[in-house]
Design a protein around this motif. Structure first.
Motif, PDB file in Angstrom:
ATOM      1  N   VAL A 136       6.561  18.100  -5.163  1.00 23.00           N
ATOM      2  CA  VAL A 136       7.222  17.378  -4.080  1.00 23.00           C
ATOM      3  C   VAL A 136       6.578  17.771  -2.758  1.00 23.00           C
ATOM      4  O   VAL A 136       6.309  18.948  -2.511  1.00 23.00           O
ATOM      5  N   THR A 137       6.321  16.781  -1.909  1.00 19.58           N
ATOM      6  CA  THR A 137       5.924  17.055  -0.526  1.00 19.58           C
ATOM      7  C   THR A 137       6.998  16.476   0.383  1.00 19.58           C
ATOM      8  O   THR A 137       7.763  15.605  -0.009  1.00 19.58           O
TER       9      THR A 137
ATOM     10  N   THR B  92       0.844  -1.193   0.000  1.00 22.32           N
ATOM     11  CA  THR B  92       0.000   0.000   0.000  1.00 22.32           C
ATOM     12  C   THR B  92       0.879   1.243   0.000  1.00 22.32           C
ATOM     13  O   THR B  92       2.069   1.186   0.328  1.00 22.32           O
ATOM     14  N   ASN B  93       0.277   2.357  -0.355  1.00 21.91           N
ATOM     15  CA  ASN B  93       1.005   3.624  -0.304  1.00 21.91           C
ATOM     16  C   ASN B  93       1.488   3.936   1.105  1.00 21.91           C
ATOM     17  O   ASN B  93       2.595   4.437   1.310  1.00 21.91           O
ATOM     18  N   MET B  94       0.668   3.629   2.099  1.00 23.39           N
ATOM     19  CA  MET B  94       1.025   3.907   3.484  1.00 23.39           C
ATOM     20  C   MET B  94       2.238   3.091   3.916  1.00 23.39           C
ATOM     21  O   MET B  94       3.194   3.624   4.507  1.00 23.39           O
ATOM     22  N   ASP B  95       2.236   1.803   3.613  1.00 24.38           N
ATOM     23  CA  ASP B  95       3.323   0.943   4.046  1.00 24.38           C
ATOM     24  C   ASP B  95       4.608   1.221   3.268  1.00 24.38           C
ATOM     25  O   ASP B  95       5.708   1.083   3.807  1.00 24.38           O
ATOM     26  N   THR B  96       4.477   1.612   2.004  1.00 18.62           N
ATOM     27  CA  THR B  96       5.660   1.972   1.224  1.00 18.62           C
ATOM     28  C   THR B  96       6.340   3.191   1.829  1.00 18.62           C
ATOM     29  O   THR B  96       7.568   3.246   1.961  1.00 18.62           O
ATOM     30  N   LEU B  97       5.535   4.161   2.228  1.00 20.23           N
ATOM     31  CA  LEU B  97       6.084   5.373   2.824  1.00 20.23           C
ATOM     32  C   LEU B  97       6.781   5.069   4.147  1.00 20.23           C
ATOM     33  O   LEU B  97       7.879   5.568   4.415  1.00 20.23           O
ATOM     34  N   SER B  98       6.166   4.244   4.975  1.00 18.94           N
ATOM     35  CA  SER B  98       6.696   4.035   6.319  1.00 18.94           C
ATOM     36  C   SER B  98       7.897   3.114   6.366  1.00 18.94           C
ATOM     37  O   SER B  98       8.789   3.302   7.199  1.00 18.94           O
TER      38      SER B  98
ATOM     39  N   ALA C 132      12.465   9.332  12.653  1.00 21.46           N
ATOM     40  CA  ALA C 132      12.035  10.469  11.827  1.00 21.46           C
ATOM     41  C   ALA C 132      11.810  11.689  12.715  1.00 21.46           C
ATOM     42  O   ALA C 132      11.066  11.614  13.693  1.00 21.46           O
ATOM     43  N   PRO C 133      12.421  12.840  12.385  1.00 24.54           N
ATOM     44  CA  PRO C 133      12.290  14.024  13.233  1.00 24.54           C
ATOM     45  C   PRO C 133      10.990  14.788  13.044  1.00 24.54           C
ATOM     46  O   PRO C 133      10.607  15.598  13.886  1.00 24.54           O
ATOM     47  N   SER C 134      10.298  14.552  11.914  1.00 21.13           N
ATOM     48  CA  SER C 134       9.049  15.269  11.654  1.00 21.13           C
ATOM     49  C   SER C 134       8.254  14.519  10.594  1.00 21.13           C
ATOM     50  O   SER C 134       8.753  13.585   9.955  1.00 21.13           O
ATOM     51  N   ALA C 135       7.007  14.964  10.381  1.00 18.74           N
ATOM     52  CA  ALA C 135       6.164  14.348   9.362  1.00 18.74           C
ATOM     53  C   ALA C 135       6.673  14.632   7.957  1.00 18.74           C
ATOM     54  O   ALA C 135       6.271  13.970   6.997  1.00 18.74           O
ATOM     55  N   ASP C 136       7.577  15.607   7.818  1.00 18.57           N
ATOM     56  CA  ASP C 136       8.156  15.942   6.517  1.00 18.57           C
ATOM     57  C   ASP C 136       9.461  15.208   6.251  1.00 18.57           C
ATOM     58  O   ASP C 136      10.177  15.526   5.303  1.00 18.57           O
ATOM     59  N   PHE C 137       9.772  14.227   7.059  1.00 19.28           N
ATOM     60  CA  PHE C 137      11.055  13.532   6.969  1.00 19.28           C
ATOM     61  C   PHE C 137      11.312  12.954   5.583  1.00 19.28           C
ATOM     62  O   PHE C 137      12.400  13.110   5.015  1.00 19.28           O
ATOM     63  N   VAL C 138      10.316  12.280   5.018  1.00 17.52           N
ATOM     64  CA  VAL C 138      10.481  11.644   3.703  1.00 17.52           C
ATOM     65  C   VAL C 138       9.994  12.580   2.607  1.00 17.52           C
ATOM     66  O   VAL C 138       8.869  13.091   2.674  1.00 17.52           O
ATOM     67  N   GLY C 139      10.809  12.787   1.606  1.00 14.95           N
ATOM     68  CA  GLY C 139      10.376  13.544   0.439  1.00 14.95           C
ATOM     69  C   GLY C 139       9.634  12.629  -0.513  1.00 14.95           C
ATOM     70  O   GLY C 139      10.054  11.494  -0.760  1.00 14.95           O
ATOM     71  N   ILE C 140       8.503  13.111  -1.047  1.00 18.98           N
ATOM     72  CA  ILE C 140       7.696  12.332  -1.978  1.00 18.98           C
ATOM     73  C   ILE C 140       7.550  13.135  -3.263  1.00 18.98           C
ATOM     74  O   ILE C 140       7.106  14.290  -3.232  1.00 18.98           O
TER      75      ILE C 140
ATOM     76  N   SER D 151      -3.294  12.897  -9.981  1.00 22.36           N
ATOM     77  CA  SER D 151      -4.377  13.616  -9.324  1.00 22.36           C
ATOM     78  C   SER D 151      -3.823  14.673  -8.370  1.00 22.36           C
ATOM     79  O   SER D 151      -2.897  14.408  -7.592  1.00 22.36           O
ATOM     80  N   PRO D 152      -4.381  15.873  -8.391  1.00 27.52           N
ATOM     81  CA  PRO D 152      -3.939  16.906  -7.445  1.00 27.52           C
ATOM     82  C   PRO D 152      -4.264  16.550  -6.000  1.00 27.52           C
ATOM     83  O   PRO D 152      -3.723  17.176  -5.069  1.00 27.52           O
ATOM     84  N   ASP D 153      -5.118  15.551  -5.796  1.00 31.92           N
ATOM     85  CA  ASP D 153      -5.462  15.123  -4.437  1.00 31.92           C
ATOM     86  C   ASP D 153      -4.384  14.241  -3.820  1.00 31.92           C
ATOM     87  O   ASP D 153      -4.309  14.111  -2.592  1.00 31.92           O
ATOM     88  N   LEU D 154      -3.551  13.608  -4.659  1.00 31.92           N
ATOM     89  CA  LEU D 154      -2.585  12.643  -4.140  1.00 31.92           C
ATOM     90  C   LEU D 154      -1.571  13.265  -3.175  1.00 31.92           C
ATOM     91  O   LEU D 154      -1.318  12.694  -2.106  1.00 31.92           O
ATOM     92  N   PRO D 155      -0.968  14.409  -3.495  1.00 28.97           N
ATOM     93  CA  PRO D 155      -0.036  15.009  -2.526  1.00 28.97           C
ATOM     94  C   PRO D 155      -0.685  15.313  -1.174  1.00 28.97           C
ATOM     95  O   PRO D 155      -0.069  15.112  -0.117  1.00 28.97           O
ATOM     96  N   GLU D 156      -1.929  15.757  -1.204  1.00 27.17           N
ATOM     97  CA  GLU D 156      -2.637  16.041   0.055  1.00 27.17           C
ATOM     98  C   GLU D 156      -2.864  14.748   0.828  1.00 27.17           C
ATOM     99  O   GLU D 156      -2.681  14.712   2.063  1.00 27.17           O
ATOM    100  N   THR D 157      -3.252  13.682   0.110  1.00 28.34           N
ATOM    101  CA  THR D 157      -3.463  12.395   0.763  1.00 28.34           C
ATOM    102  C   THR D 157      -2.182  11.892   1.407  1.00 28.34           C
ATOM    103  O   THR D 157      -2.176  11.453   2.560  1.00 28.34           O
ATOM    104  N   MET D 158      -1.082  11.964   0.673  1.00 20.78           N
ATOM    105  CA  MET D 158       0.183  11.453   1.195  1.00 20.78           C
ATOM    106  C   MET D 158       0.687  12.293   2.371  1.00 20.78           C
ATOM    107  O   MET D 158       1.303  11.764   3.296  1.00 20.78           O
ATOM    108  N   THR D 159       0.398  13.571   2.355  1.00 17.94           N
ATOM    109  CA  THR D 159       0.764  14.422   3.499  1.00 17.94           C
ATOM    110  C   THR D 159      -0.016  14.003   4.741  1.00 17.94           C
ATOM    111  O   THR D 159       0.539  13.922   5.849  1.00 17.94           O
ATOM    112  N   THR D 160      -1.303  13.720   4.563  1.00 21.51           N
ATOM    113  CA  THR D 160      -2.135  13.254   5.677  1.00 21.51           C
ATOM    114  C   THR D 160      -1.614  11.930   6.217  1.00 21.51           C
ATOM    115  O   THR D 160      -1.543  11.721   7.441  1.00 21.51           O
ATOM    116  N   ILE D 161      -1.236  11.025   5.315  1.00 29.44           N
ATOM    117  CA  ILE D 161      -0.712   9.729   5.728  1.00 29.44           C
ATOM    118  C   ILE D 161       0.610   9.897   6.468  1.00 29.44           C
ATOM    119  O   ILE D 161       0.856   9.251   7.492  1.00 29.44           O
TER     120      ILE D 161
END
Length: 355
Positions: A331-332, A91-97, A316-324, A292-302
């Protein structure tokens, strides 16, 4: 059904420790390995291997691609992160984490579907989401179920702090747990959702993933450097995938029955699960999701959810730790630490008939 969930902290650390000893991926090669686990939207990967379709496309590009089923979803991501596979279903969530959070630069090669009702919040008895306040909720902690609960509570101005705790419950124990008097609400996924709702007249679905369309994405992700160095690998995998998507879209009964049986159900059961899954049979639809313009917002929420739970990578020092990175140069997160990429290039090639 195998759970789509994040690794435990111990597993993350183990995977990253192994990964630190792996050689660089940066090389041209002709042999590749993909890992997958059982889930409605990932059954085509087993069919690709068994039917010979993957071999046909690999031969076209002068390579070999082995698709290996791993019985434990957690272990499949663990092994990919450690470098044992060139790609994995996740999933997108598990890939990010996990891989991205651990520094393994990873590209979403194919966005195959999103959960469109497969995941649900279920209350025992009458009520609404607001009635979860003060109640315990059983779910697989730190999983997409946990994320779904957080999203649902947010829609009514509640948070996890308003509950009487979250009780970590294995997917294998969820149906039995629901039957006990102490359990008042659960969050889980299909086929467990269907079994609970179908067997318990008091089961009341309060919120499901169809209410957050496009947020729980099921993907094939691959090592970015491997893909960069071996574009034919991407072409072969994507070409083979969309050949099977065309069969599914056409209702090919032989292919669908094979997938159903491999997942432990019959054709009717598999089709019922597909109804709660927004499959991107058409590559153009997958491209639209990736752009989709919604995807960056979704990934930021995740990312914020993962950071809040302490599982956005180790330390990770913050929610912005990983660049996407997303198509179009968006880029977020940390632009100097981009380790997750949504790349529509190969899906666009499929849509244009260029593979």
């Amino acid at each position: 059904m195998t759970i789509r969930k994040v690794l435990s902290t111990a597993a993350i650390c183990a995977a990253l420790s192994i990964n630190a000893t792996m050689p660089s991926y940066a090389q041209e090669k002709t042999e590749f390995r993909l890992a997958w686990s059982i889930y409605v939207g990932w059954m085509p990967w087993g069919y690709l291997e068994d039917s010979g379709i993957m071999d046909k496309w690999a031969d076209k590009y002068g390579i070999t691609v082995d698709i290996v089923q791993i019985n434990d979803y957690v272990e499949s991501i663990n092994q990919y992160t450690a470098g044992a596979f060139d790609g994995v279903t996740a999933t997108n969530m598990d890939t990010l984490s996990i891989p991205s959070g651990g520094g393994v630069d990873t590209t979403a090669l194919i966005i195959g579907d999103y959960s469109n009702g497969n995941d649900a919040v279920i209350l025992k008895g009458e009520g609404t989401l607001t009635d979860l306040a003060g109640k315990p909720v059983n779910l697989v902690e730190l999983s997409v179920s946990h994320y779904l609960l957080a999203r649902g509570l947010d829609t009514v101005g509640l948070s996890e702090a308003d509950l009487d705790g979250v009780i970590n419950t294995s997917d294998a124990d969820m149906i039995a747990a629901y039957a006990t008097a102490d359990v008042q609400a659960v969050v889980t996924w299909n086929p467990l959702v269907s079994e609970i709702v179908g067997s318990n007249p008091d089961a009341n679905v309060l919120f499901d993933s169809s209410q957050i369309p496009g947020e729980i994405l099921d993907m094939m992700v691959v090592n970015t450097q491997t893909l960069t160095d071996n574009p034919d690998f991407g072409k072969a995998v994507v070409g083979a995938w969309y050949e099977v998507m065309a069969l599914m879209a056409a209702g090919d009964e032989d292919a669908l029955t094979a997938m159903a049986e491999a997942s432990g159900t019959d054709l009717a059961g598999y089709m019922a699960q597909l109804e709660a899954t927004e499959m991107f049979f058409d590559p153009a639809a997958a491209v639209a999701q990736a752009t989709s313009p919604d995807l960056p917002e979704t990934m930021t929420t995740i990312a914020e959810f993962l950071f809040d739970k302490g599982i956005l990578g180790v330390g990770a020092p913050s929610a912005d730790f990983v660049g996407i990175a997303y198509p179009g140069g968006v880029v977020t997160g940390d632009g100097n630490n981009i380790t997750l990429r949504f790349d529509a290039t190969y899906m666009q090639m499929a849509a244009a008939g260029e593979l």
